[in-house]
Scaffold this motif. Sequence first.
Motif, short mmCIF file in Angstrom:
data_model
loop_
_atom_site.label_atom_id
_atom_site.label_comp_id
_atom_site.label_asym_id
_atom_site.label_seq_id
_atom_site.Cartn_x
_atom_site.Cartn_y
_atom_site.Cartn_z
N ARG A 282 0.83 -1.21 0.00
CA ARG A 282 0.00 0.00 0.00
C ARG A 282 0.86 1.26 0.00
O ARG A 282 0.38 2.36 -0.21
N GLY A 283 2.15 1.09 0.25
CA GLY A 283 3.10 2.19 0.26
C GLY A 283 4.49 1.64 0.52
O GLY A 283 4.66 0.45 0.80
N VAL A 284 5.47 2.52 0.44
CA VAL A 284 6.87 2.16 0.69
C VAL A 284 7.40 3.03 1.81
O VAL A 284 7.16 4.24 1.83
N VAL A 285 8.14 2.44 2.74
CA VAL A 285 8.82 3.18 3.80
C VAL A 285 10.31 2.94 3.62
O VAL A 285 10.78 1.80 3.68
N GLN A 286 11.05 4.01 3.38
CA GLN A 286 12.51 3.93 3.29
C GLN A 286 13.08 4.34 4.63
O GLN A 286 12.89 5.47 5.07
N LEU A 287 13.78 3.42 5.27
CA LEU A 287 14.40 3.69 6.57
C LEU A 287 15.80 4.27 6.36
O LEU A 287 16.58 3.73 5.56
N VAL A 288 16.11 5.32 7.08
CA VAL A 288 17.44 5.94 7.05
C VAL A 288 17.97 5.86 8.48
O VAL A 288 17.50 6.58 9.35
N HIS A 289 18.90 4.95 8.70
CA HIS A 289 19.36 4.67 10.06
C HIS A 289 20.19 5.80 10.64
O HIS A 289 20.63 6.72 9.93
N GLY A 290 20.40 5.72 11.94
CA GLY A 290 21.16 6.74 12.65
C GLY A 290 22.65 6.44 12.70
O GLY A 290 23.13 5.43 12.16
N ILE A 291 23.37 7.32 13.36
CA ILE A 291 24.81 7.18 13.49
C ILE A 291 25.13 5.92 14.30
O ILE A 291 24.41 5.56 15.23
N HIS B 180 19.39 1.13 3.55
CA HIS B 180 20.77 0.73 3.25
C HIS B 180 21.67 1.11 4.41
O HIS B 180 21.34 1.98 5.22
N ASP B 181 22.82 0.44 4.46
CA ASP B 181 23.85 0.80 5.43
C ASP B 181 24.65 1.95 4.83
O ASP B 181 25.20 1.83 3.74
N HIS B 182 24.70 3.07 5.55
CA HIS B 182 25.44 4.24 5.08
C HIS B 182 26.94 3.94 4.96
O HIS B 182 27.44 2.97 5.54
N LEU B 183 27.63 4.82 4.27
CA LEU B 183 29.10 4.76 4.26
C LEU B 183 29.59 4.70 5.71
O LEU B 183 29.08 5.41 6.58
N GLY B 184 30.55 3.84 5.97
CA GLY B 184 31.10 3.72 7.32
C GLY B 184 30.20 2.99 8.31
O GLY B 184 30.45 3.05 9.51
N HIS B 185 29.19 2.31 7.82
CA HIS B 185 28.24 1.64 8.71
C HIS B 185 27.91 0.24 8.18
O HIS B 185 27.87 0.01 6.97
N GLY B 186 27.64 -0.66 9.11
CA GLY B 186 27.16 -1.99 8.77
C GLY B 186 27.95 -2.68 7.68
O GLY B 186 29.18 -2.65 7.66
N VAL C 129 7.33 7.04 1.95
CA VAL C 129 7.68 7.74 3.18
C VAL C 129 9.17 7.55 3.45
O VAL C 129 9.67 6.42 3.40
N LEU C 130 9.85 8.61 3.74
CA LEU C 130 11.25 8.57 4.16
C LEU C 130 11.25 8.71 5.68
O LEU C 130 10.77 9.72 6.21
N PHE C 131 11.76 7.70 6.37
CA PHE C 131 11.74 7.66 7.85
C PHE C 131 13.17 7.68 8.34
O PHE C 131 13.89 6.68 8.23
#
Length: 114
Positions: free
Chosen positions: A27-36, A60-66, A108-110
């Motif tokens: 019904r929709g898409v939620v893109q998760l943007v993780h924290g530091i 996704h795992d940001h640069l320098g993460h995960g 949604v960008l979360f």
Amino acid sequence: MPDFSFPSSDGIHTVQAVQWLPEHPPRGVVQLVHGISEHMGRYAPFARFLTDHGFAVCGHDHLGHGRTARGPEEYGFLGEQDGWNYLVQDVRALRERMGEIFPGIPYVLFGHSM
């Protein structure tokens, strides 16, 4: 939970990403943007909650993460210069990719704590 990757905007790294899909058309898409100091694996329970309620979820795992970091020596390191810009460009690249896969539904960008 299919994993995939795409080239980072920094021209060096390969961004590691994941998506979780509901049983029925989303019904929709939620893109998760993780924290530091985080990675997408920490968001699996929240992603499952969202998929149980009909949403496709990605992140996704940001640069320098995960899994995007090449090892512990890169943890927390976004780049010599313009690291924040690369991070934002990578978020946008994932948004564009998912918009092509799931056109015409709410998106949604979360973001969390960064």
